[in-house]
Design an enzyme around this catalytic site. Structure first.
Site, PDB file in Angstrom:
ATOM      1  N   ARG A   1     -10.666 -44.407  50.843  1.00 61.33           N
ATOM      2  CA  ARG A   1     -10.143 -43.310  50.023  1.00 61.33           C
ATOM      3  C   ARG A   1      -8.793 -43.697  49.452  1.00 61.33           C
ATOM      4  O   ARG A   1      -7.947 -44.244  50.164  1.00 61.33           O
ATOM      5  CB  ARG A   1      -9.960 -42.044  50.859  1.00 61.33           C
ATOM      6  CG  ARG A   1     -11.258 -41.518  51.341  1.00 61.33           C
ATOM      7  CD  ARG A   1     -11.089 -40.185  52.021  1.00 61.33           C
ATOM      8  NE  ARG A   1     -12.406 -39.695  52.411  1.00 61.33           N
ATOM      9  CZ  ARG A   1     -12.634 -38.529  52.989  1.00 61.33           C
ATOM     10  NH1 ARG A   1     -11.617 -37.708  53.215  1.00 61.33           N
ATOM     11  NH2 ARG A   1     -13.845 -38.159  53.297  1.00 61.33           N
TER      12      ARG A   1
ATOM     13  N   GLU B   1      -5.593 -42.623  49.012  1.00 60.81           N
ATOM     14  CA  GLU B   1      -4.763 -41.506  49.489  1.00 60.81           C
ATOM     15  C   GLU B   1      -3.426 -41.431  48.772  1.00 60.81           C
ATOM     16  O   GLU B   1      -2.712 -40.438  48.878  1.00 60.81           O
ATOM     17  CB  GLU B   1      -4.541 -41.600  51.002  1.00 60.81           C
ATOM     18  CG  GLU B   1      -5.795 -41.411  51.851  1.00 60.81           C
ATOM     19  CD  GLU B   1      -6.240 -39.949  51.943  1.00 60.81           C
ATOM     20  OE1 GLU B   1      -5.600 -39.076  51.336  1.00 60.81           O
ATOM     21  OE2 GLU B   1      -7.246 -39.696  52.634  1.00 60.81           O
TER      22      GLU B   1
ATOM     23  N   GLU C   1      -5.503 -32.861  61.600  1.00 63.21           N
ATOM     24  CA  GLU C   1      -6.963 -32.658  61.605  1.00 63.21           C
ATOM     25  C   GLU C   1      -7.591 -33.966  62.035  1.00 63.21           C
ATOM     26  O   GLU C   1      -7.471 -34.968  61.349  1.00 63.21           O
ATOM     27  CB  GLU C   1      -7.461 -32.275  60.206  1.00 63.21           C
ATOM     28  CG  GLU C   1      -8.982 -32.176  60.172  1.00 63.21           C
ATOM     29  CD  GLU C   1      -9.579 -32.207  58.772  1.00 63.21           C
ATOM     30  OE1 GLU C   1      -8.934 -31.715  57.826  1.00 63.21           O
ATOM     31  OE2 GLU C   1     -10.700 -32.731  58.638  1.00 63.21           O
TER      32      GLU C   1
ATOM     33  N   ASN D   1     -13.947 -32.669  61.875  1.00 64.95           N
ATOM     34  CA  ASN D   1     -14.414 -31.353  61.431  1.00 64.95           C
ATOM     35  C   ASN D   1     -15.921 -31.253  61.611  1.00 64.95           C
ATOM     36  O   ASN D   1     -16.587 -32.212  62.001  1.00 64.95           O
ATOM     37  CB  ASN D   1     -14.006 -31.089  59.983  1.00 64.95           C
ATOM     38  CG  ASN D   1     -14.564 -32.109  59.032  1.00 64.95           C
ATOM     39  OD1 ASN D   1     -15.524 -32.809  59.342  1.00 64.95           O
ATOM     40  ND2 ASN D   1     -13.960 -32.218  57.865  1.00 64.95           N
TER      41      ASN D   1
ATOM     42  N   CYS E   1     -22.810 -31.499  58.489  1.00 64.73           N
ATOM     43  CA  CYS E   1     -22.332 -32.787  58.978  1.00 64.73           C
ATOM     44  C   CYS E   1     -21.039 -32.592  59.734  1.00 64.73           C
ATOM     45  O   CYS E   1     -20.432 -31.523  59.683  1.00 64.73           O
ATOM     46  CB  CYS E   1     -22.129 -33.760  57.819  1.00 64.73           C
ATOM     47  SG  CYS E   1     -20.831 -33.240  56.690  1.00 64.73           S
TER      48      CYS E   1
ATOM     49  N   ARG F   1      -8.137 -41.133  63.707  1.00 62.30           N
ATOM     50  CA  ARG F   1      -7.497 -39.842  64.019  1.00 62.30           C
ATOM     51  C   ARG F   1      -7.623 -39.516  65.510  1.00 62.30           C
ATOM     52  O   ARG F   1      -6.682 -39.027  66.126  1.00 62.30           O
ATOM     53  CB  ARG F   1      -8.119 -38.731  63.176  1.00 62.30           C
ATOM     54  CG  ARG F   1      -7.925 -38.907  61.668  1.00 62.30           C
ATOM     55  CD  ARG F   1      -6.688 -38.209  61.165  1.00 62.30           C
ATOM     56  NE  ARG F   1      -6.449 -38.488  59.763  1.00 62.30           N
ATOM     57  CZ  ARG F   1      -6.682 -37.616  58.765  1.00 62.30           C
ATOM     58  NH1 ARG F   1      -7.175 -36.414  59.024  1.00 62.30           N
ATOM     59  NH2 ARG F   1      -6.412 -37.942  57.514  1.00 62.30           N
TER      60      ARG F   1
HETATM   61  P1  ATP Z   1      -7.450 -34.383  55.217  1.00 58.48           P
HETATM   62  O1  ATP Z   1      -7.353 -32.915  54.919  1.00 58.48           O
HETATM   63  O2  ATP Z   1      -6.664 -34.816  56.412  1.00 58.48           O
HETATM   64  O3  ATP Z   1      -7.213 -35.235  53.997  1.00 58.48           O
HETATM   65  P2  ATP Z   1     -10.199 -34.350  54.671  1.00 58.48           P
HETATM   66  O4  ATP Z   1     -10.449 -32.898  54.591  1.00 58.48           O
HETATM   67  O5  ATP Z   1     -10.028 -35.146  53.438  1.00 58.48           O
HETATM   68  O6  ATP Z   1      -8.962 -34.627  55.640  1.00 58.48           O
HETATM   69  P3  ATP Z   1     -12.877 -34.928  55.375  1.00 58.48           P
HETATM   70  O7  ATP Z   1     -13.244 -35.365  54.023  1.00 58.48           O
HETATM   71  O8  ATP Z   1     -13.356 -33.621  55.844  1.00 58.48           O
HETATM   72  O9  ATP Z   1     -11.314 -35.005  55.586  1.00 58.48           O
HETATM   73  O10 ATP Z   1     -13.271 -36.090  56.391  1.00 58.48           O
HETATM   74  C1  ATP Z   1     -13.634 -35.862  57.738  1.00 58.48           C
HETATM   75  C2  ATP Z   1     -12.776 -36.614  58.712  1.00 58.48           C
HETATM   76  O11 ATP Z   1     -12.488 -37.934  58.260  1.00 58.48           O
HETATM   77  C3  ATP Z   1     -11.406 -36.004  58.954  1.00 58.48           C
HETATM   78  O12 ATP Z   1     -11.464 -34.956  59.873  1.00 58.48           O
HETATM   79  C4  ATP Z   1     -10.662 -37.181  59.521  1.00 58.48           C
HETATM   80  O13 ATP Z   1     -11.002 -37.376  60.883  1.00 58.48           O
HETATM   81  C5  ATP Z   1     -11.211 -38.345  58.749  1.00 58.48           C
HETATM   82  N1  ATP Z   1     -10.340 -38.715  57.615  1.00 58.48           N
HETATM   83  C6  ATP Z   1     -10.339 -38.207  56.373  1.00 58.48           C
HETATM   84  N2  ATP Z   1      -9.411 -38.812  55.591  1.00 58.48           N
HETATM   85  C7  ATP Z   1      -8.819 -39.755  56.386  1.00 58.48           C
HETATM   86  C8  ATP Z   1      -7.791 -40.721  56.162  1.00 58.48           C
HETATM   87  N3  ATP Z   1      -7.211 -40.858  54.982  1.00 58.48           N
HETATM   88  N4  ATP Z   1      -7.428 -41.511  57.192  1.00 58.48           N
HETATM   89  C9  ATP Z   1      -8.024 -41.398  58.391  1.00 58.48           C
HETATM   90  N5  ATP Z   1      -9.008 -40.509  58.654  1.00 58.48           N
HETATM   91  C10 ATP Z   1      -9.414 -39.693  57.679  1.00 58.48           C
HETATM   92 ZN    ZN Z   2     -20.305 -35.045  55.259  1.00 56.59          ZN
HETATM   93 MG    MG Z   3      -8.337 -35.759  52.379  1.00 55.31          MG
END
Ligand code: ATP
Ligand code: ZN
Ligand code: MG
Length: 502
Positions: A333, A335, A433, A436, A461, A468
């Site tokens: 991703r 970020e 977080e 989820n 899912c 994390r």
């Molecule tokens: P956040 O709000 O922290 O950006 P997200 O809502 O983008 O998280 P999801 O797309 O729901 O996260 O992804 C599910 C899980 O993947 C998260 O709960 C976390 O454990 C992990 N995750 C997501 N983005 C990251 C990241 N940049 N680095 C490490 N782990 C991540």
């Molecule tokens: Zn999913």
């Molecule tokens: Mg995110």
């Protein structure tokens, strides 16, 4: 009438108004009856013909008139073909205006990437698109453009507001003698090294062993007892898949894109390789000319490709609920500014369980997962953690799931958050977080045409972010194995020998 469509039809040959008139009027009456039904009423307005060029106006209330135009063109072609040996070659809209109800006019302008005018007055919006090709009329661009205006207006009202967040459960507080930032501490001990490209980390033997321990705990203590089995999926997601899930429309700025060499013929690459040898640099402009534009996306989340695996298939009753997980594809991703340590990285390792079944099966499975997760976080990792009912923005804006279910709490997402002592007090600091769990209803089973032998089919899912889990654990317990919970130490076993740097 609320809607007005001014269209131009091109015939395969010229026709006099006296010949066209009666056929046009009866074809229009028939098309209106078929397409309006009881969803609205409409009429054929002014029309004229000049050689082979027919101009006409369709007006309607309730249902929008582009479907009527399609039916009219088809009918007209049949009738004129029979009587006059003339067909309808093509059609387009010169102007297409619709009115739609909207509760609050957006405070700021709403843009659209199509030629248009847009205004709001008295609880209604008026959108006029100009110069629409036949494809746009066949593909419902108007309906999608109205939906987009409504979505953008709704987004303006959400802007600046926090994500919906409602505490569900919270573990008792624990003592946290360790107050450090686990990434800083791991760097100090040379357990990790900030990676060679943006937002990536190299995990040395100890950190890798701990990450794999988290992976094992998730599989052995949560997934296996609930009947989940592993699948192995490709690492690249097709555009087509991400169009279906909505990720392409929602998050194109967070993907890492994949490009391919245009050819693997060494002759085509010779100048490039010669330059590399002489300059010891990568000639980026030359490279750009030798590779394609983006053709796919490096895995963003694993569930889209799991849905693709099931797409277009009917699941046998005995296979429900389907319970699988992928831990092979690594998530990438972009970020950007949000990166921090190992907890927000551009490349992370995640186990993503996906479940597909009847609504009852999924609710039962959610209870099962919640129970097993609680066992792990309370008894194995001994974390201070909490859960919250959240509604991701993309679900709010797609309308189908979320806010309206908030009371029933059936479809939606539960976030799991851990307290990070280094960030401040548990009351005021932001928790992390670390995973989820969602039930999304029929959103994806419909998008990917996944069916069961009978009844409704839902899916969901859960995203188990291993970096994390690891940072939450180390932030609360520190890096000294002697201070780690007994059960975790048993599962982790002996730590590997670190490479020592002088
Ligand atoms: P956040 O709000 O922290 O950006 P997200 O809502 O983008 O998280 P999801 O797309 O729901 O996260 O992804 C599910 C899980 O993947 C998260 O709960 C976390 O454990 C992990 N995750 C997501 N983005 C990251 C990241 N940049 N680095 C490490 N782990 C991540
Ligand atoms: Zn999913
Ligand atoms: Mg995110």
């Amino acid at each position: 009438m609320e809607h007005e469509l001014q269209a131009e039809l091109t015939l395969s040959g010229p026709l006099a108004a006296e010949k066209l008139g009666p056929v046009l009027e009866s074809a229009a009456a028939e098309a209106l009856k078929r397409t309006m039904g009881n969803r609205g009423e409409g009429r054929l307005g002014a029309w004229s013909v000049d050689g082979a060029q027919v101009t006409l106006t369709l007006e309607s209330s309730g249902a929008r008139p582009h479907q009527t135009l399609l039916a009219l063109a088809r009918r007209l072609s049949e009738e004129l073909g029979r009587r006059e040996r003339v067909g309808v070659r093509s059609f387009r809209a010169r102007r297409y205006r619709v009115r739609f109800p909207i509760e609050h006019a957006p405070p700021k302008p709403v843009t659209l990437p199509l030629a248009h005018t847009l205004s709001f007055e008295g609880g209604a919006g008026t959108l006029e698109l100009t110069d629409l090709p036949e494809e746009a009329l066949r593909d419902n661009w108007m309906d999608r453009a109205v939906a987009l205006v409504l979505e953008k207006a709704r987004r303006q009202t959400y802007e600046g507001k926090e994500q919906y967040w409602d505490l569900l459960a919270q573990s008792p507080p624990r003592d946290h003698p360790f107050q450090g930032d686990p990434t800083e501490e791991m760097l100090r001990r040379d357990w990790v090294r900030s990676g060679p490209t943006k937002g990536k980390w190299f995990l040395g033997p100890t950190a890798a062993h701990l990450l794999r321990t988290m992976d094992r705990i998730a599989r052995e203590e949560v997934l296996a007892p609930l009947g989940f089995t592993e699948v192995v999926q490709p690492h690249h997601d097709s555009f087509d898949i991400l169009l279906k899930t909505g990720h392409m429309a929602g998050l194109p700025g967070e993907f890492y894109y994949v490009a391919e060499p245009k050819t693997r013929d060494p002759a085509a690459w010779e100048e490039f390789t010669d330059l590399v040898k002489i300059t010891k640099k990568v000639p980026e402009a030359k490279l750009a000319a030798l590779v394609t534009g983006p053709t796919a996306v490096s895995c963003y989340a694993q569930c889209p490709t799991i849905y693709w695996w099931l797409s277009g298939r009917t699941l046998a009753q005995e296979s429900l609920p389907v319970r699988v997980y992928d831990r092979t594809a690594v998530s990438n991703r972009y970020e950007s500014g949000g990166r921090h340590g190992l907890e927000r990285v551009d490349e992370f390792h995640r186990i993503e369980p996906v479940y597909v079944g009847t609504p009852d099966q999924l609710l039962e499975l959610r209870e099962g997962l919640m129970g097993r997760y609680k066992h792990v976080f309370d008894n194995v990792l001994e974390l201070e953690w909490r859960t919250a009912w959240v509604t991701p923005f993309y679900l709010q804006q797609s309308g189908g799931v979320g806010v309206e279910d908030a009371d029933q709490r059936i479809k939606g997402t539960i976030d799991f958050e851990a307290y990070l002592p280094y960030r401040g007090t548990r009351e005021t600091s932001e928790w992390l977080e670390f995973q989820n769990l969602s039930i999304v209803g029929e959103k994806y089973t419909e998008a990917f045409t996944i069916r069961s032998q009978k009844g409704e089919l839902w899916s969901g899912c859960s995203g188990i972010g291993l970096e994390r889990w690891l940072t939450a654990f180390l932030a609360q317990h520190g890096l000294e194995p002697a201070n780690w919970p007994t059960r975790f130490r048993e599962i982790a076993g002996e730590l590997p020998r670190e490479v020592r740097f002088l």
